[in-house]
Design a protein around this motif. Structure first.
Motif, PDB file in Angstrom:
ATOM      1  N   VAL A 169       0.842  -1.214   0.000  1.00 55.57           N
ATOM      2  CA  VAL A 169       0.000   0.000   0.000  1.00 55.57           C
ATOM      3  C   VAL A 169       0.872   1.257   0.000  1.00 55.57           C
ATOM      4  O   VAL A 169       0.662   2.191  -0.793  1.00 55.57           O
ATOM      5  N   TYR A 170       1.845   1.256   0.923  1.00 57.47           N
ATOM      6  CA  TYR A 170       2.725   2.438   0.997  1.00 57.47           C
ATOM      7  C   TYR A 170       3.513   2.629  -0.302  1.00 57.47           C
ATOM      8  O   TYR A 170       3.730   3.756  -0.795  1.00 57.47           O
ATOM      9  N   THR A 172       2.628   1.696  -3.331  1.00 58.86           N
ATOM     10  CA  THR A 172       1.708   2.166  -4.378  1.00 58.86           C
ATOM     11  C   THR A 172       1.391   3.641  -4.208  1.00 58.86           C
ATOM     12  O   THR A 172       1.370   4.430  -5.190  1.00 58.86           O
ATOM     13  N   VAL A 173       1.159   4.047  -2.970  1.00 55.43           N
ATOM     14  CA  VAL A 173       0.870   5.463  -2.709  1.00 55.43           C
ATOM     15  C   VAL A 173       2.066   6.340  -3.073  1.00 55.43           C
ATOM     16  O   VAL A 173       1.941   7.420  -3.704  1.00 55.43           O
ATOM     17  N   GLY A 174       3.267   5.884  -2.703  1.00 56.91           N
ATOM     18  CA  GLY A 174       4.466   6.657  -3.034  1.00 56.91           C
ATOM     19  C   GLY A 174       4.669   6.785  -4.533  1.00 56.91           C
ATOM     20  O   GLY A 174       5.001   7.857  -5.063  1.00 56.91           O
ATOM     21  N   ALA A 176       2.372   6.558  -6.821  1.00 53.30           N
ATOM     22  CA  ALA A 176       1.320   7.422  -7.361  1.00 53.30           C
ATOM     23  C   ALA A 176       1.680   8.890  -7.161  1.00 53.30           C
ATOM     24  O   ALA A 176       1.444   9.727  -8.053  1.00 53.30           O
ATOM     25  N   LYS A 177       2.259   9.185  -6.008  1.00 56.73           N
ATOM     26  CA  LYS A 177       2.688  10.579  -5.771  1.00 56.73           C
ATOM     27  C   LYS A 177       3.765  11.025  -6.754  1.00 56.73           C
ATOM     28  O   LYS A 177       3.738  12.154  -7.270  1.00 56.73           O
TER      29      LYS A 177
END
Length: 203
Positions: A169-170, A172-174, A176-177
């Motif tokens: 999750v982390y 993927t979020v990174g 995406a940012k």
């Protein structure tokens, strides 16, 4: 001749004084541990005694209790291993009977001289005692759990899954940012390029 007459008269007087015997038989059934009242004959006021017996083998019998004409209210108990009571009308009351109480009982009414003796036999039959079944809970042997390698592996995977899931999750979020930042930079550059071209055309 006189001797013969005297002998005949003596025999007649003796025969009239002999006690005559009258008997009756009565059968009675009873349940185990119940109370039983054994009835006697009708007893008049003119009697010498009323006695209850229990017959044994070889025509032998033993006394249970006896009423005397002198004391009709309270009987005399014979020595016996069995505890008994007396009931109304000279009946014999036996409490909590068992098959051992089965047998032939005899009520004898003794008459005065010149009277008539009476006897009544009561055959008592007591049914067998049945002991009620008592439920007892069965003792269960404790079951020892057998180690299951598959379940242990599943537990291990369940415990490790949150860590792996958090990393994905982390990540993927990174990512995406980063992608979003690149897109924003490209958009800004594109806008700046178009605005500079317009200014050059005006000049």
């Amino acid at each position: 001749m006189k001797k013969m007459i005297r002998t005949v008269l003596f025999v007649q007087i003796l025969s009239s004084q002999l006690l005559m015997l009258h008997s009756a038989v009565h059968s009675l059934s009873a349940s185990c541990r119940g109370d039983v009242s054994l009835p006697c004959l009708e007893v008049g006021s003119d009697f010498v005694s009323v006695t209850w017996y229990k017959q044994r083998t070889h025509q032998r019998k033993y006394g249970i209790l006896r009423w005397s004409s002198k004391d009709k209210s309270t009987p005399e108990f014979f020595k016996s291993n069995r505890s008994v009571h007396y009931d109304k009308d000279y009946s014999l009351l036996i409490s909590a009977v068992t098959p051992a109480d089965s047998g032939t009982y005899e009520c004898e009414v003794g008459a005065r001289v010149g009277g008539r003796n009476k006897q009544k036999e009561v055959k008592l039959d007591v049914s067998a005692c049945v002991t009620p079944a008592v439920w007892t809970p069965s003792v269960r042997t404790p079951v020892t759990p057998v180690p299951n390698k598959t379940s242990d592996l599943c537990r291990l995977q369940v415990q490790e899954l949150p860590v792996l899931w958090s990393a994905v999750v982390y990540g993927t979020v990174g990512l995406a940012k980063v992608v979003l930042s690149i897109i924003i930079v490209l958009i800004i550059r594109c806008v700046q390029t178009k605005s500079s071209k317009r200014q050059q055309q005006k000049w």
